[in-house]
Design a protein around this motif. Structure first.
Motif, PDB file in Angstrom:
ATOM      1  N   GLN A 151       6.443  13.446  -2.704  1.00  0.00           N
ATOM      2  CA  GLN A 151       7.635  13.109  -3.566  1.00  0.00           C
ATOM      3  C   GLN A 151       8.819  14.032  -4.066  1.00  0.00           C
ATOM      4  O   GLN A 151       9.777  13.689  -4.728  1.00  0.00           O
ATOM      5  CB  GLN A 151       6.813  12.346  -4.850  1.00  0.00           C
ATOM      6  N   SER A 152       8.386  15.388  -3.828  1.00  0.00           N
ATOM      7  CA  SER A 152       9.266  16.188  -4.449  1.00  0.00           C
ATOM      8  C   SER A 152       9.196  17.573  -3.651  1.00  0.00           C
ATOM      9  O   SER A 152       8.119  17.874  -3.259  1.00  0.00           O
ATOM     10  CB  SER A 152       9.188  16.655  -5.922  1.00  0.00           C
ATOM     11  N   SER A 153      10.467  18.248  -3.335  1.00  0.00           N
ATOM     12  CA  SER A 153      10.337  19.331  -2.496  1.00  0.00           C
ATOM     13  C   SER A 153      10.358  20.614  -3.519  1.00  0.00           C
ATOM     14  O   SER A 153      10.137  21.606  -2.767  1.00  0.00           O
ATOM     15  CB  SER A 153      11.734  19.487  -1.702  1.00  0.00           C
ATOM     16  N   PRO A 157      -4.340  12.832  -4.248  1.00  0.00           N
ATOM     17  CA  PRO A 157      -3.447  12.663  -5.461  1.00  0.00           C
ATOM     18  C   PRO A 157      -2.581  13.993  -5.307  1.00  0.00           C
ATOM     19  O   PRO A 157      -1.166  13.420  -5.565  1.00  0.00           O
ATOM     20  CB  PRO A 157      -4.388  12.812  -6.737  1.00  0.00           C
ATOM     21  N   GLY A 158      -2.883  15.075  -5.214  1.00  0.00           N
ATOM     22  CA  GLY A 158      -1.986  16.185  -5.303  1.00  0.00           C
ATOM     23  C   GLY A 158      -0.863  16.146  -4.147  1.00  0.00           C
ATOM     24  O   GLY A 158       0.175  16.471  -4.173  1.00  0.00           O
ATOM     25  N   ILE A 159      -1.471  15.842  -2.973  1.00  0.00           N
ATOM     26  CA  ILE A 159      -0.611  15.672  -1.538  1.00  0.00           C
ATOM     27  C   ILE A 159       0.655  14.526  -1.865  1.00  0.00           C
ATOM     28  O   ILE A 159       1.638  14.727  -1.458  1.00  0.00           O
ATOM     29  CB  ILE A 159      -1.539  15.552  -0.566  1.00  0.00           C
ATOM     30  N   THR A 205       3.140  16.667   4.915  1.00  0.00           N
ATOM     31  CA  THR A 205       4.368  17.424   4.627  1.00  0.00           C
ATOM     32  C   THR A 205       5.045  18.118   5.936  1.00  0.00           C
ATOM     33  O   THR A 205       6.093  17.436   6.346  1.00  0.00           O
ATOM     34  CB  THR A 205       4.090  18.676   3.789  1.00  0.00           C
ATOM     35  N   HIS A 206       4.712  19.168   6.305  1.00  0.00           N
ATOM     36  CA  HIS A 206       5.348  19.987   7.500  1.00  0.00           C
ATOM     37  C   HIS A 206       5.273  19.483   9.020  1.00  0.00           C
ATOM     38  O   HIS A 206       5.949  19.752   9.825  1.00  0.00           O
ATOM     39  CB  HIS A 206       5.235  21.504   7.380  1.00  0.00           C
ATOM     40  N   ILE A 207       4.196  18.799   9.057  1.00  0.00           N
ATOM     41  CA  ILE A 207       3.852  18.060  10.527  1.00  0.00           C
ATOM     42  C   ILE A 207       3.538  16.713  10.446  1.00  0.00           C
ATOM     43  O   ILE A 207       2.613  16.373  11.302  1.00  0.00           O
ATOM     44  CB  ILE A 207       2.907  18.969  11.292  1.00  0.00           C
ATOM     45  N   VAL A 252       0.895  -1.168  -0.208  1.00  0.00           N
ATOM     46  CA  VAL A 252      -0.165  -0.095   0.105  1.00  0.00           C
ATOM     47  C   VAL A 252       0.718   1.252  -0.031  1.00  0.00           C
ATOM     48  O   VAL A 252       2.143   1.321   0.584  1.00  0.00           O
ATOM     49  CB  VAL A 252      -0.813   0.042   1.151  1.00  0.00           C
ATOM     50  N   VAL A 253       0.086   2.315  -0.481  1.00  0.00           N
ATOM     51  CA  VAL A 253       0.722   3.717  -0.203  1.00  0.00           C
ATOM     52  C   VAL A 253       0.134   4.378   0.638  1.00  0.00           C
ATOM     53  O   VAL A 253      -1.169   4.063   1.038  1.00  0.00           O
ATOM     54  CB  VAL A 253       0.764   4.326  -1.502  1.00  0.00           C
ATOM     55  N   THR A 254       0.671   4.866   1.873  1.00  0.00           N
ATOM     56  CA  THR A 254      -0.037   5.304   2.984  1.00  0.00           C
ATOM     57  C   THR A 254       0.239   6.907   3.159  1.00  0.00           C
ATOM     58  O   THR A 254       1.326   7.271   2.925  1.00  0.00           O
ATOM     59  CB  THR A 254       0.653   4.685   4.414  1.00  0.00           C
ATOM     60  N   LEU A 255      -0.868   7.122   3.310  1.00  0.00           N
ATOM     61  CA  LEU A 255      -0.912   9.005   3.396  1.00  0.00           C
ATOM     62  C   LEU A 255      -1.964   9.264   4.402  1.00  0.00           C
ATOM     63  O   LEU A 255      -2.641   8.352   4.995  1.00  0.00           O
ATOM     64  CB  LEU A 255      -1.859   9.771   2.149  1.00  0.00           C
ATOM     65  N   TYR A 256      -1.559  10.237   5.374  1.00  0.00           N
ATOM     66  CA  TYR A 256      -2.476  10.867   6.492  1.00  0.00           C
ATOM     67  C   TYR A 256      -3.486  11.771   5.845  1.00  0.00           C
ATOM     68  O   TYR A 256      -3.462  12.468   4.774  1.00  0.00           O
ATOM     69  CB  TYR A 256      -1.487  11.948   7.477  1.00  0.00           C
TER      70      TYR A 256
END
Length: 418
Positions: A250-252, A243-245, A278-280, A142-146
């Motif tokens: 993947q890139s800074s 999707p955008g997140i 990202t930041h938190i 899986v790909v995991t996102l918050y």
């Protein structure tokens, strides 16, 4: 200031009840309050606080994660097969000011979050986690996102007064267009609307939920590894914006602009999701960090919003005015990639969506449209959208992803013809 205290004053209950125009609706509102209050403890254990104290973070138990199987994807949201739709007036396109009072005051002191586990093809190298079903021993990559917990969003919407929105939007011209804009329904009103209907055209476009095709789009992006460094991306109708997140993770140097119809969705769902990934990120916070009791809580919030603004802009309102708002000076100013999912459910909106994509995508770029083949009750479908594209003749279009289900899901890729 937002204290993060979850409770309802007599004034707030009165305000909620005023939304209802019949006894049955009032009872539904009261039932929501009672149901929500009983569910607090179900997600309090998974949260992030803006004071950056590691003591306020509890990470997922691996055994709990292992028990999550394919049913989790189905539980993320109700499928868009049986939509209820109402009518409303259109909200004009405008830019959300990340440094406005309404924006940084909309960030609560505590964010309650959950994990979205998005299945990818085994062996594709796209996964960042592996889940094991305890009962069967089966493994799933899986790909995991918050993502912010939906009940947390509902609590905040029910708690907050709309004073900041009213004061700043009533007679304040938009800084870009110079015109006065309407930001749409306030939190309490939208909460009532979302409870009654999946979609209210011109008022609420379903952005509080995470829809199935958005997960398909994340999986497709993860499996088709591309370098997005210094690329410009736009996600239309973003909602939870996974999707955008994902591309932001993947890139800074990638620039990802996010658009949703409702400013409340952007402030309470999209922006918190961006921050959580990202930041938190909860999994990247220090074990211990002392906090001065005299620290002003607004300072880190403003700093975080400034960081977000370096990579992303947030647009709200109808697609019809978005291209004018973006004000491209040349083809190079346009986007390398445009993403959108579950946005073709109403055929009458196809032309606006297509025109926005066509006028915002640079030559050599591509657009990915994730959708179901048909949406019962509202009439939109992939075939009619594809016919519109082919009739115009500007794009080559092909199916790059297909998932068999009760209603099949696809992703269309649009590229300009040579």
């Amino acid at each position: 200031m937002f204290t993060g205290t979850y409770g309802f004053s007599s004034h707030k209950i009165t305000q909620l009840l005023k939304v209802s125009h019949s006894l049955s609706e009032a009872l539904c509102t009261i039932n929501f309050i009672l149901t929500s209050l009983t569910s607090i403890h179900a997600y309090l254990w998974r949260m992030f606080k803006f004071n950056f104290s590691a003591d306020d973070l509890e990470f997922d138990d691996p055994l709990v994660a292992e028990q999550q199987d394919d049913d989790e994807v189905d539980q993320i949201s109700k499928p868009l097969e049986d939509l209820t739709v109402s009518e409303g007036n259109l909200i004009p396109a405008s830019l959300l000011d990340l440094q406005s009072k309404t924006c940084y005051h909309s960030l609560p002191s505590t964010l309650h979050y959950e994990l979205a586990h998005i299945p990818v093809t085994k062996g594709s190298g796209a996964a960042n986690a592996v889940l094991t079903t305890v009962s069967t021993g089966a493994e799933k990559e899986v790909v995991t996102l918050y993502k912010r917990n939906l009940e947390d969003v509902k609590f905040q919407m029910a708690q907050e007064d709309d004073e900041f929105d009213v004061e700043e939007s009533a007679n304040k011209p938009n800084e870009i267009t110079g015109t006065t804009t309407t930001s749409g329904p306030g939190g309490v009103e939208m909460l009532a609307l979302a409870g009654k209907s999946d979609l209210v055209k011109g008022v609420y476009e379903g952005g509080l939920k995470t829809w199935e095709c958005a997960l398909d789009l994340v999986a497709y992006l993860a499996e088709n590894k591309e370098c997005y460094d210094a690329k410009k991306v736009l996600e239309l109708g973003c909602g939870s914006a996974l999707p955008g997140i994902y591309l932001l993770t993947q890139s800074s140097s990638v620039k990802v602009d996010l658009q949703d119809y409702n400013d409340q969705v952007l402030k309470l769902v999209t922006l918190p999701n961006v921050l959580l990934n990202t930041h938190i990120r909860p999994d990247q916070q220090p074990v211990e960090e002392e906090k001065d009791e005299n620290d002003n809580e607004e300072i880190p919030r403003k700093a975080l919003l400034q960081k977000v603004g370096l990579q992303s802009r947030f647009f709200m309102g109808d697609w019809a005015g978005l291209v004018d708002l973006l004000d491209f000076k040349s083809d190079d100013d346009k986007y390398d990639l445009i993403l959108t999912s579950e946005t073709i459910y109403a055929e009458e909106s196809h032309m606006k969506l297509y025109t926005t994509i066509k006028n915002s995508l640079k030559r050599g770029g591509k657009a990915l449209v994730a959708a179901k083949t048909f949406y019962f009750g509202v009439g939109g479908d992939i075939l009619s959208f594809r016919r519109l594209i082919e009739k115009d003749g500007a794009f080559d279009v092909k199916v790059v992803f297909s998932a068999q289900a009760f209603v099949r899901r696809e992703i269309l890729e649009l590229t300009f013809k040579a």
